[in-house]
Design a protein around this motif. Structure first.
Motif, PDB file in Angstrom:
ATOM      1  N   CYS A  19      58.479 -16.833 136.426  1.00  0.00           N
ATOM      2  CA  CYS A  19      58.071 -17.680 135.304  1.00  0.00           C
ATOM      3  C   CYS A  19      58.780 -17.192 134.052  1.00  0.00           C
ATOM      4  CB  CYS A  19      56.576 -17.573 135.053  1.00  0.00           C
ATOM      5  SG  CYS A  19      55.594 -18.041 136.467  1.00  0.00           S
ATOM      6  N   GLN A  24      60.401 -16.072 125.067  1.00  0.00           N
ATOM      7  CA  GLN A  24      61.836 -15.838 125.279  1.00  0.00           C
ATOM      8  C   GLN A  24      62.634 -17.004 124.704  1.00  0.00           C
ATOM      9  OE1 GLN A  24      62.856 -14.538 129.217  1.00  0.00           O
ATOM     10  NE2 GLN A  24      64.956 -14.097 128.610  1.00  0.00           N
ATOM     11  N   LEU A  91      67.387   3.409 127.003  1.00  0.00           N
ATOM     12  CA  LEU A  91      66.750   4.202 128.046  1.00  0.00           C
ATOM     13  C   LEU A  91      67.752   4.332 129.184  1.00  0.00           C
ATOM     14  CD1 LEU A  91      63.486   2.165 127.911  1.00  0.00           C
ATOM     15  CD2 LEU A  91      63.598   4.568 127.352  1.00  0.00           C
ATOM     16  N   LYS A 143      67.540  -5.067 117.580  1.00  0.00           N
ATOM     17  CA  LYS A 143      66.836  -6.000 116.704  1.00  0.00           C
ATOM     18  C   LYS A 143      67.677  -7.244 116.528  1.00  0.00           C
ATOM     19  CE  LYS A 143      64.292  -3.402 113.335  1.00  0.00           C
ATOM     20  NZ  LYS A 143      64.060  -3.237 111.906  1.00  0.00           N
TER      21      LYS A 143
ATOM     22  N   GLN B  24      61.450   6.929 116.366  1.00  0.00           N
ATOM     23  CA  GLN B  24      60.648   7.210 117.564  1.00  0.00           C
ATOM     24  C   GLN B  24      59.425   8.034 117.194  1.00  0.00           C
ATOM     25  OE1 GLN B  24      62.912   8.547 120.914  1.00  0.00           O
ATOM     26  NE2 GLN B  24      61.183   8.301 122.305  1.00  0.00           N
ATOM     27  N   GLU B  34      57.917   5.328 125.732  1.00  0.00           N
ATOM     28  CA  GLU B  34      58.461   5.676 124.408  1.00  0.00           C
ATOM     29  C   GLU B  34      57.883   4.707 123.375  1.00  0.00           C
ATOM     30  OE1 GLU B  34      60.084   8.361 124.884  1.00  0.00           O
ATOM     31  OE2 GLU B  34      60.304   8.072 127.030  1.00  0.00           O
ATOM     32  N   ILE B  36      58.369   3.183 119.662  1.00  0.00           N
ATOM     33  CA  ILE B  36      59.427   3.039 118.671  1.00  0.00           C
ATOM     34  C   ILE B  36      58.960   2.127 117.535  1.00  0.00           C
ATOM     35  CG2 ILE B  36      61.891   2.513 118.378  1.00  0.00           C
ATOM     36  CD1 ILE B  36      61.358   4.437 120.733  1.00  0.00           C
ATOM     37  N   LEU B  38      59.454  -0.429 114.585  1.00  0.00           N
ATOM     38  CA  LEU B  38      60.506  -1.425 114.383  1.00  0.00           C
ATOM     39  C   LEU B  38      61.166  -1.278 113.025  1.00  0.00           C
ATOM     40  CD1 LEU B  38      59.093  -4.502 116.228  1.00  0.00           C
ATOM     41  CD2 LEU B  38      61.148  -3.199 116.756  1.00  0.00           C
ATOM     42  N   SER B  39      60.423  -0.790 112.056  1.00  0.00           N
ATOM     43  CA  SER B  39      61.047  -0.443 110.776  1.00  0.00           C
ATOM     44  C   SER B  39      60.150   0.578 110.100  1.00  0.00           C
ATOM     45  CB  SER B  39      61.233  -1.681 109.907  1.00  0.00           C
ATOM     46  OG  SER B  39      59.966  -2.214 109.606  1.00  0.00           O
ATOM     47  N   GLU B  44      53.977  -2.128 113.213  1.00  0.00           N
ATOM     48  CA  GLU B  44      54.265  -2.620 114.553  1.00  0.00           C
ATOM     49  C   GLU B  44      55.220  -1.681 115.294  1.00  0.00           C
ATOM     50  OE1 GLU B  44      54.168  -7.207 115.927  1.00  0.00           O
ATOM     51  OE2 GLU B  44      55.649  -6.653 114.426  1.00  0.00           O
ATOM     52  N   ILE B  46      57.149  -0.871 119.284  1.00  0.00           N
ATOM     53  CA  ILE B  46      57.510  -1.288 120.637  1.00  0.00           C
ATOM     54  C   ILE B  46      57.216  -0.106 121.565  1.00  0.00           C
ATOM     55  CG2 ILE B  46      59.613  -1.549 122.046  1.00  0.00           C
ATOM     56  CD1 ILE B  46      58.766  -4.127 120.807  1.00  0.00           C
ATOM     57  N   ILE B  48      58.304   1.210 125.342  1.00  0.00           N
ATOM     58  CA  ILE B  48      59.322   0.878 126.339  1.00  0.00           C
ATOM     59  C   ILE B  48      59.463   2.016 127.337  1.00  0.00           C
ATOM     60  CG2 ILE B  48      61.243   1.674 124.864  1.00  0.00           C
ATOM     61  CD1 ILE B  48      62.866  -0.731 125.981  1.00  0.00           C
ATOM     62  N   THR B  49      59.726   1.665 128.586  1.00  0.00           N
ATOM     63  CA  THR B  49      59.809   2.671 129.642  1.00  0.00           C
ATOM     64  C   THR B  49      60.724   2.194 130.748  1.00  0.00           C
ATOM     65  OG1 THR B  49      58.468   4.056 131.112  1.00  0.00           O
ATOM     66  CG2 THR B  49      57.810   1.767 130.914  1.00  0.00           C
ATOM     67  N   ILE B  88      55.102  -7.162 127.102  1.00  0.00           N
ATOM     68  CA  ILE B  88      55.866  -8.347 126.702  1.00  0.00           C
ATOM     69  C   ILE B  88      56.646  -8.877 127.909  1.00  0.00           C
ATOM     70  CG2 ILE B  88      57.782  -9.156 125.262  1.00  0.00           C
ATOM     71  CD1 ILE B  88      56.980  -7.005 123.190  1.00  0.00           C
ATOM     72  N   PHE B 122      56.027 -11.182 132.279  1.00  0.00           N
ATOM     73  CA  PHE B 122      57.182 -11.974 132.689  1.00  0.00           C
ATOM     74  C   PHE B 122      58.398 -11.112 133.020  1.00  0.00           C
ATOM     75  CE2 PHE B 122      54.525 -14.218 129.691  1.00  0.00           C
ATOM     76  CZ  PHE B 122      54.269 -15.398 130.380  1.00  0.00           C
ATOM     77  N   LEU B 124      62.040 -10.861 132.230  1.00  0.00           N
ATOM     78  CA  LEU B 124      62.845 -11.394 131.116  1.00  0.00           C
ATOM     79  C   LEU B 124      64.325 -11.482 131.467  1.00  0.00           C
ATOM     80  CD1 LEU B 124      61.244  -9.174 128.325  1.00  0.00           C
ATOM     81  CD2 LEU B 124      60.683 -11.568 128.819  1.00  0.00           C
ATOM     82  N   CYS B 139      62.461  -1.936 133.769  1.00  0.00           N
ATOM     83  CA  CYS B 139      62.270  -1.479 132.394  1.00  0.00           C
ATOM     84  C   CYS B 139      61.218  -2.389 131.793  1.00  0.00           C
ATOM     85  CB  CYS B 139      63.594  -1.576 131.641  1.00  0.00           C
ATOM     86  SG  CYS B 139      63.409  -1.277 129.890  1.00  0.00           S
ATOM     87  N   LEU B 141      58.741  -3.576 128.614  1.00  0.00           N
ATOM     88  CA  LEU B 141      58.690  -3.651 127.161  1.00  0.00           C
ATOM     89  C   LEU B 141      57.295  -4.105 126.755  1.00  0.00           C
ATOM     90  CD1 LEU B 141      60.594  -3.774 124.577  1.00  0.00           C
ATOM     91  CD2 LEU B 141      60.792  -6.206 125.065  1.00  0.00           C
ATOM     92  N   LYS B 143      54.092  -4.243 123.376  1.00  0.00           N
ATOM     93  CA  LYS B 143      53.758  -4.126 121.962  1.00  0.00           C
ATOM     94  C   LYS B 143      52.757  -3.014 121.772  1.00  0.00           C
ATOM     95  CE  LYS B 143      53.819  -8.643 119.953  1.00  0.00           C
ATOM     96  NZ  LYS B 143      53.095  -9.599 119.115  1.00  0.00           N
TER      97      LYS B 143
END
Lengths: 348, 348
Positions: A19, A24, A91, A143, B24, B34, B36, B38-39, B44, B46, B48-49, B88, B122, B124, B139, B141, B143
């Motif tokens: 799906c 996205q 990663l 980004k 990080q 991990e 991270i 975003l700014s 907020e 992310i 990720i692994t 995500i 999903f 991606l 991998c 991703l 939030k």
């Protein structure tokens, strides 16, 4: 039409039961990296991509540990560049056989670290496993913005086709490494075009990296846009000087530097005529001189001037050859040379 | 102290030349994924692994294509759960030998699709390569937020140790698959504890998933926090009923369901006493009944009641065994059984 390409048809088959995320932005095949909105009401997007280095190690093309590490980072950052994203980090998952020397592993890790450094980005994390064969997988995170990412689609007839830099290095390296009798070695260390992409994304109507070589890239762009490309008559000037030396030494026709499957990781992109001047002046300010290589044309075909004729390249045939040759490099070169002879004797 | 564990020392060695991203949040070893920013000015984050499934395929532990696909997704989502992130989506890179049947590939892809669906997330994007052995890398991703992600560090003596669900399924599966003479099969299909983690992250003082089994998880938490753990006297009630049947049939001591290296992908986490009541009532509202298995103690050691004695487990020894046995499953079990005999005859 995409289905006539073995690789596209494989991907369509593998993904048919998946799906799609409502967050996205890109559809399948449309961009070099995936573009994901962080929420429905935000303009901010994440660009993310994954790429494994394994076949190149198995064939012996990559046996230098530094290069293996470097490429694991660069192939992924190149996909971020092709969508105009700014890297956040990577990663890395590594399968390392137990008999590797610590010297080998140090060079591998140095290649990874240097490639990330030179692109001003970071290794965020990873995973290690032991196994029979070396396999490295990179995943790059960047980004992007909702409205200003680069896609493979959007070019129009008349747009001008550019390359971010000289072409042919990837295939020259493969020839010198796997096929050459005069193995002088060819210095292959591609750079992801992150900085250039930050200019390209303000002007280009489409963009894709040459990870599978120039002809494969043009074929994919052609199939997605349903327009074609014509190489400029002076296409030889787009070729890397050292790459020309390698093919000449090995008596291989120059244009096969576009056809071979081992890419140079430059960006191919199209610039609408009305913004070309502004684009070139922005590039010049950064001391970057993109190389004009052709035009977008109405008819979905790839035209090149060869043997004093304007020829249509069978880009599907060229692109499917590596799959049909199943890793047999000599058969692959032989098939390309046969096709070249066909073109040479074609009447037009 | 982390360096006494072979895996930690490998990771430290591989990453020693890497620069850390200023964005990080987590330090090395501190979290399952991990984190991270975003700014600099945003809350907020992310998560990720990356995780590769390859050794389990090589040893024959995973030979069912559906399970291979399922695990590629779940091991990564489990790492997101362990930091309390909301998924995500995932990217999947696949190395597929050319002789795989289309039926095999369809089941593999179905396992991937089902695992993503059941966690409401999903696929991606991805990458495919051909190669000698099947390798799948996922991998994931997600939030996260700057201040509210789960770490492996932060527990205090007196905190209560919980598991998200019954334990031992991963090792029971490995025994029934690789070692058992009475191979009835054990139904192994772990679920990433995403929903449970959204509650855990409001209360827990530390959290980690049991991807390498319970003892390895406790050892890592012990080394990072410099506190220890005591199993409750009734630790048997934390074990999965079907898993108990498998070890009993094979005359393997029950507690080895904690020691084996093949995890069940539950979350182990600690709850400070003063919020336990509120935590349990939040869990109950979601019809979830976390399992109390022990306590955090001052001294960095793992205590368990075995053979009518309170014993200290040599968690380093247990954790380094799989590396020392280099994939020889029978030797691994033999070494664990020898260690069990040692414990049985220990005077305390």
């Amino acid at each position: 039409m995409l289905e006539t390409i073995i690789e596209n048809s494989l991907i369509n088959n593998l993904t048919k039961t998946f799906c799609r995320s409502p967050l996205q932005k890109n559809i399948l095949h449309e961009s070099d990296a995936e573009i994901i909105k962080l929420s429905n009401d935000s303009d901010e997007c994440i660009a993310i991509t994954i790429d494994t280095i394994s076949e190149e190690i198995q064939t012996g093309l990559y046996n230098d540990p530094y290069l293996i590490g470097w490429m694991t980072v660069m192939v992924n950052l190149s996909d971020l560049a092709a969508v105009g994203a700014k890297p956040i980090g990577l990663l890395i998952s590594e399968i390392l056989p137990e008999n590797l020397s610590s010297e080998f592993i140090e060079k591998l890790q140095k290649g990874i670290a240097d490639a990330a450094n030179v692109c001003q980005t970071f290794i965020l994390g990873g995973d290690t496993n032991s196994g029979k064969n070396i396999v490295l997988t990179g995943c790059a995170l960047g980004k992007s913005s909702n409205n200003k990412y680069l896609k493979r689609t959007g070019c129009k007839p008349g747009d001008i086709l550019y390359s971010s830099n000289k072409l042919g290095g990837g295939n020259a390296f493969a020839i010198s490494k796997l096929l050459s009798k005069h193995s002088d070695g060819f210095n292959y260390l591609p750079f992801a075009r992150i900085k250039e992409a930050s200019i390209i994304r303000n002007f280009a109507s489409c963009c894709m990296d040459t990870s599978d070589g120039v002809i494969s890239t043009l074929d994919q762009l052609m199939q997605l846009n349903n327009y074609g490309f014509r190489f400029d008559n002076n296409w030889e000037r787009a070729l890397d000087f050292e790459a020309i030396k390698v093919v000449k030494e090995n008596k291989i026709p120059l244009w096969l530097l576009f056809a071979g499957q081992h890419g140079e990781f430059e960006l191919l992109f199209t610039i609408p005529e009305n913004v070309e001047k502004e684009f070139l002046s922005s590039a010049k300010k950064e001391n970057w001189f993109p190389i004009k290589i052709g035009r977008v044309i109405e008819k979905p075909e790839v035209q090149i001037n060869l043997y004093n004729k304007t020829l249509l390249l069978n880009t599907q045939k060229i692109r499917n050859l590596p799959f049909q040759c199943k890793g047999d490099i000599k058969l692959y070169l032989k098939s390309l040379l046969e096709y070249d002879r066909e073109l040479n004797t074609t009447k037009f």
